[in-house]
Design an enzyme around this catalytic site. Structure first.
Site, mmCIF file in Angstrom:
data_model
loop_
_atom_site.group_PDB
_atom_site.id
_atom_site.type_symbol
_atom_site.label_atom_id
_atom_site.label_comp_id
_atom_site.label_asym_id
_atom_site.label_seq_id
_atom_site.Cartn_x
_atom_site.Cartn_y
_atom_site.Cartn_z
ATOM 1 N N LYS A 260 46.675 13.973 0.958
ATOM 2 C CA LYS A 260 45.932 14.171 -0.291
ATOM 3 C C LYS A 260 46.873 14.000 -1.483
ATOM 4 C CE LYS A 260 42.601 17.525 1.446
ATOM 5 N NZ LYS A 260 42.917 18.830 1.985
HETATM 6 N N1 GLU Z 1 42.244 24.039 5.952
HETATM 7 C C1 GLU Z 1 42.934 23.191 6.885
HETATM 8 C C2 GLU Z 1 43.121 21.804 6.278
HETATM 9 O O1 GLU Z 1 42.456 21.453 5.322
HETATM 10 C C3 GLU Z 1 42.215 23.061 8.201
HETATM 11 C C4 GLU Z 1 42.291 24.313 8.975
HETATM 12 C C5 GLU Z 1 41.609 24.319 10.323
HETATM 13 O O2 GLU Z 1 40.740 23.458 10.570
HETATM 14 O O3 GLU Z 1 41.941 25.197 11.119
HETATM 15 O O4 GLU Z 1 43.954 21.080 6.775
#
Ligand code: GLU
Length: 327
Positions: A260
């Site tokens: 990102k």
């Molecule tokens: N919030 C995490 C991310 O955007 C993903 C966490 C998960 O799927 O356990 O990479």
């Protein structure tokens, strides 16, 4: 708690709003959605926005809009609510605090006053990957007096989980197969709450997945090495452990992971170039072997296709880490 949530497979997608979703994130979202929908499950959307300094304003709104534009839907989420609300982590800190107290009461948490630099210096071996060095346990056995001295110097502690020294965690990932990790030797006691008071991903994700009755975790392969730590927390809190499927990350022409931060391509330029949602879904599906060549297809059509050959498709995914060619 509704009655039928125990028999229905509950899956989720849990993005962090640190920028717009890139095509790799969207492919992971599509796969998580497909795994769930082809089992007639319930799909939950959760926003993981705990790391406040890294959060981009409005990113959540754009993420939800991009997912909806693609034709992905969810039964519970920040925009539509549900029985396990709130679905945004920054609104759940009282819940995390409660479970932190439970772990503290079991003697599984201790304060750590080490800075990152001190840990890097104390680490016996150079670390691999982006997780930082193993924590060598410096503050594990501090006396009350040593703790008081640190506090008196104005040092605010992070809170670490006391990892069992003897334990090797084993589990079978639905895509990557059997895995095992000796968490103490590889990672050490890990952080539940940072010195700035922010709850750590490893902790919050377990609390949320458990309380939201998630039984099927499908996410990017970058989180495979986090899973043993999370299993230790499930066990410590007496929560049932979900199934895990870690899907390959999408790579660019140079073989690098999309990020990102690096402004990797999202949906906007594809929309601007006139691609329809089903054309983008077709590209995402083709990039990991779900369909043989790019074709316009909706997520729902893909779910029908996918449900007929789930295991074959899982194998195809695990063998395809194809570079995604920008359309
Ligand atoms: N919030 C995490 C991310 O955007 C993903 C966490 C998960 O799927 O356990 O990479």
């Amino acid at each position: 708690m509704s009655e039928n949530t125990n028999t229905i497979i509950r899956g989720r997608y849990a993005p962090s709003p640190t920028g717009d979703l890139h095509l790799g994130n969207l492919r992971t979202a599509l796969l998580a959605w497909l795994f769930n929908r082809c089992m007639d499950g319930q799909f939950i959307l959760r926003i993981e926005d705990l790391d406040r300094p890294r959060i981009h304003p409005d990113a959540s709104k754009r993420m939800l809009a991009d997912l909806r534009w693609l034709g992905l839907d969810w039964d519970e989420g920040p925009d539509c609510g549900g029985p396990f609300a709130p679905y945004t982590q920054s609104e759940r800190t009282a819940i995390y605090q409660h479970y932190l107290h439970l772990l503290q009461a079991k003697g599984l948490v201790y304060p750590c006053y080490c800075s990152r630099a001190e840990i890097a210096q104390a680490a016996s071996a150079p670390h691999q990957g982006n997780e930082g060095p193993r924590y060598p346990g410096t503050c594990r056995f501090l006396t009350t007096q040593e703790r008081t001295e640190n506090e008196a110097c104005g040092r605010r502690p992070s809170l670490r989980f006391r990892v069992d020294d003897t334990r090797t965690v084993t589990f079978t990932d639905d895509i990557c197969g059997p895995r095992s990790q000796h968490v103490q030797q590889n990672v050490g006691d890990f952080i539940l709450s940072r010195s700035d008071g922010i709850f750590a991903y490893q902790f919050a994700v377990v609390i949320d997945d458990a309380l939201m009755q998630i039984r099927q975790v499908v996410r990017g392969a970058d989180l495979l090495s986090s899973t043993p730590r999370q299993i230790l927390l499930y066990e410590a809190l007496g929560f049932p452990i979900p199934t895990f499927a870690h899907v390959p990350l999408m790579r660019d022409e140079q073989g690098h992971r999309l990020a990102k931060r690096a402004q990797s391509m999202g949906i906007a330029p594809l929309r601007a170039a006139g691609l329809s949602p089903s054309q983008v879904i077709g590209q995402l599906a083709a990039s990991c072997g779900l369909v043989t060549k790019d074709q316009a297809i909706t997520p729902k059509e893909l779910a029908v296709h996918f449900s007929q050959n789930l295991y074959g498709t899982i194998r195809a995914i695990s063998q395809h880490t194809k570079i995604f060619h920008v359309p």
